[in-house]
Design a protein around this motif. Structure first.
Motif, PDB file in Angstrom:
ATOM      1  N   LEU A 109      13.575  90.962  93.549  1.00 37.93           N
ATOM      2  CA  LEU A 109      14.241  90.121  92.557  1.00 37.93           C
ATOM      3  C   LEU A 109      13.196  89.701  91.538  1.00 37.93           C
ATOM      4  O   LEU A 109      12.155  89.147  91.911  1.00 37.93           O
ATOM      5  N   ALA A 110      13.452  89.981  90.260  1.00 41.57           N
ATOM      6  CA  ALA A 110      12.532  89.612  89.184  1.00 41.57           C
ATOM      7  C   ALA A 110      13.197  88.585  88.288  1.00 41.57           C
ATOM      8  O   ALA A 110      14.316  88.797  87.819  1.00 41.57           O
ATOM      9  N   ALA A 111      12.509  87.460  88.056  1.00 45.33           N
ATOM     10  CA  ALA A 111      13.030  86.380  87.202  1.00 45.33           C
ATOM     11  C   ALA A 111      12.020  86.107  86.098  1.00 45.33           C
ATOM     12  O   ALA A 111      10.877  85.729  86.373  1.00 45.33           O
ATOM     13  N   ALA A 116      17.578  92.820  89.699  1.00 45.68           N
ATOM     14  CA  ALA A 116      17.412  93.067  91.134  1.00 45.68           C
ATOM     15  C   ALA A 116      17.274  94.558  91.402  1.00 45.68           C
ATOM     16  O   ALA A 116      17.760  95.398  90.637  1.00 45.68           O
ATOM     17  N   LEU A 117      16.605  94.868  92.500  1.00 48.86           N
ATOM     18  CA  LEU A 117      16.441  96.244  92.963  1.00 48.86           C
ATOM     19  C   LEU A 117      16.685  96.276  94.461  1.00 48.86           C
ATOM     20  O   LEU A 117      16.153  95.445  95.193  1.00 48.86           O
ATOM     21  N   LEU A 161      10.053  88.270  93.542  1.00 50.00           N
ATOM     22  CA  LEU A 161      10.354  88.043  94.958  1.00 50.00           C
ATOM     23  C   LEU A 161      10.680  89.395  95.589  1.00 50.00           C
ATOM     24  O   LEU A 161      11.423  90.189  95.008  1.00 50.00           O
ATOM     25  N   TYR A 162      10.170  89.639  96.786  1.00 51.58           N
ATOM     26  CA  TYR A 162      10.331  90.964  97.384  1.00 51.58           C
ATOM     27  C   TYR A 162      10.326  90.848  98.911  1.00 51.58           C
ATOM     28  O   TYR A 162       9.871  89.853  99.482  1.00 51.58           O
ATOM     29  N   THR A 163      10.850  91.869  99.561  1.00 49.36           N
ATOM     30  CA  THR A 163      10.824  91.933 101.025  1.00 49.36           C
ATOM     31  C   THR A 163       9.633  92.789 101.476  1.00 49.36           C
ATOM     32  O   THR A 163       9.019  93.497 100.671  1.00 49.36           O
ATOM     33  N   ASP A 164       9.341  92.737 102.763  1.00 48.70           N
ATOM     34  CA  ASP A 164       8.150  93.448 103.246  1.00 48.70           C
ATOM     35  C   ASP A 164       8.317  94.959 103.241  1.00 48.70           C
ATOM     36  O   ASP A 164       7.342  95.682 103.494  1.00 48.70           O
ATOM     37  N   GLY A 165       9.528  95.446 102.929  1.00 52.30           N
ATOM     38  CA  GLY A 165       9.685  96.880 102.760  1.00 52.30           C
ATOM     39  C   GLY A 165       8.840  97.420 101.620  1.00 52.30           C
ATOM     40  O   GLY A 165       8.477  98.602 101.616  1.00 52.30           O
TER      41      GLY A 165
END
Length: 375
Positions: free
Chosen positions: A348-350, A135-136, A292-296
């Motif tokens: 989030l990287a899986a 995660a970041l 998976l990421y947010t729009d930021g």
């Protein structure tokens, strides 16, 4: 800043011998206690104020190339400077007391915020069965430690379930909403047999919480989110998208955007319609990676105002393991925005481990294992 008083005194010493005698440059030492108050503790500021008074007397009473004589030591102008320096020293000491109290308060607040973040956004396990997860989280505010972006990864009997979300708004309202969302997901992820049921359960929990709030705030408590499920024994990933940027799959086909066929409304707005959550099923084979990421991330701008092209920028890194991938993304976002993020960022990287790695520890370098699955 702690060396600033020394530099200030050095500047006075440089000016003193080269100025005419009628220019009492030593009067500049009156400001020395205030300069010290920026970085030193009260006792240090008081000591520097005493030093400034004594040093003014030394400069006033020591003959030099400018022709000053001992008689200047008690000249009324110099006596006035001593008194002013002492008064400014008292003021500087008071400022230093106030500053140190604020620093202690800020340190306490930061400690509480960091503890809250560890509870709210607890570190995800690096290995969940057949999945390697990293995660970041980046805050747009330099002093912030927590915001409205959220993520979670939990192992369940139905596979590894993932969540990425972005709360509308900022501040404590967003943090409280994120906490409610995460609590609902952590409970529902273990109990609900299908992913749509998880989304329904979270929706109900958020709606109940919103109903307890004043009327104007109910509409502000919505969250865009992506729920994902990676079953242990099927080479697929199931996704429910609730108004959130689509995930990326990195693997055999390069970078693929997993757009929803029927996106749902954001969480806490689903009560406006009576409709089931649609579950998309996408291939997710060993060696593939889900981002998976947010729009930021995608709304980060460069100096010309151009949005960050995530799929394009991430393409050279598809062979990297999750941690290295996120580290590259982190540095690239900061470079692209010139170190100025406009919004919080959560990623989030899986990574689905190759079959030969499932009984082993997560390798540090997966490039060799992914040759057959990269672009």
């Amino acid at each position: 800043m702690r060396w600033l008083p020394a530099f200030y005194v050095a500047g006075v010493l440089v000016l003193e011998p080269i100025t005419p005698v009628q220019w009492p440059v030593s009067f500049l030492l009156i400001a020395l206690p205030v300069v010290a108050a920026y970085a030193h503790r009260p006792v240090g500021v008081a000591a520097i104020a005493v030093f400034a008074v004594v040093f003014e007397g030394v400069l006033a009473g020591t003959p030099c190339c400018a022709g000053r004589m001992v008689g200047y030591l008690w000249d009324r102008h110099y006596v006035g400077a001593y008194i002013c320096t002492a008064l400014v020293g008292v003021l500087g000491t008071i400022v230093a007391v106030h500053r140190t109290r604020r620093e202690r308060t800020l340190a306490t607040v930061r400690s509480v915020a960091e503890t809250a973040q560890r509870v709210l956004l607890r570190p995800v396990p690096h290995r969940l069965g057949q999945i390697s997860v990293e995660a970041l989280y980046l805050s747009a505010a330099a002093e912030a430690r927590i915001g409205g972006d959220l993520y979670e990864a939990v192992p369940t009997a139905h596979g590894v379930r993932l969540l990425i979300g972005d709360v509308r708004g900022k501040g404590l309202l967003a943090v409280e909403t994120a906490a409610t969302m995460l609590g609902a997901f952590r409970e529902a992820a273990y109990d609900e047999p299908d992913l749509a049921g998880v989304a329904h359960r979270v929706e109900r929990s958020m709606s109940r919480r919103a109903a307890q709030l004043p009327g104007s705030e109910v509409g502000e408590r919505f969250v865009t989110a992506v729920f994902a499920e990676v079953p242990d024994h099927e080479p697929v990933v199931r996704i429910v998208n609730c108004g959130h940027p689509p995930p990326l799959r990195l693997g055999r086909g390069g970078v693929t955007e997993l757009c929803p066929t029927d996106a749902a409304l954001p969480i806490n707005l689903g009560v406006l319609i009576e409709d089931d959550y649609h579950v998309d099923v996408e291939p997710f084979r060993p060696g593939d990676q889900l981002l998976l990421y947010t729009d930021g991330v995608t709304e980060t701008r460069d100096s010309t105002g151009t949005f960050y092209p995530l799929a394009e920028r991430i393409r050279p890194w598809v062979t990297l393991p999750p941690r290295e991938l996120l580290d590259h993304l982190h540095q690239d976002l900061l470079a692209y925005s010139d170190g100025s993020l406009d919004d919080d960022v959560a990623v989030l990287a899986a990574y689905r481990l190759p079959r030969e790695s499932r009984g082993q520890a997560v390798p540090h370098d997966l490039e060799g294992e992914r040759d057959s699955s990269s672009m």
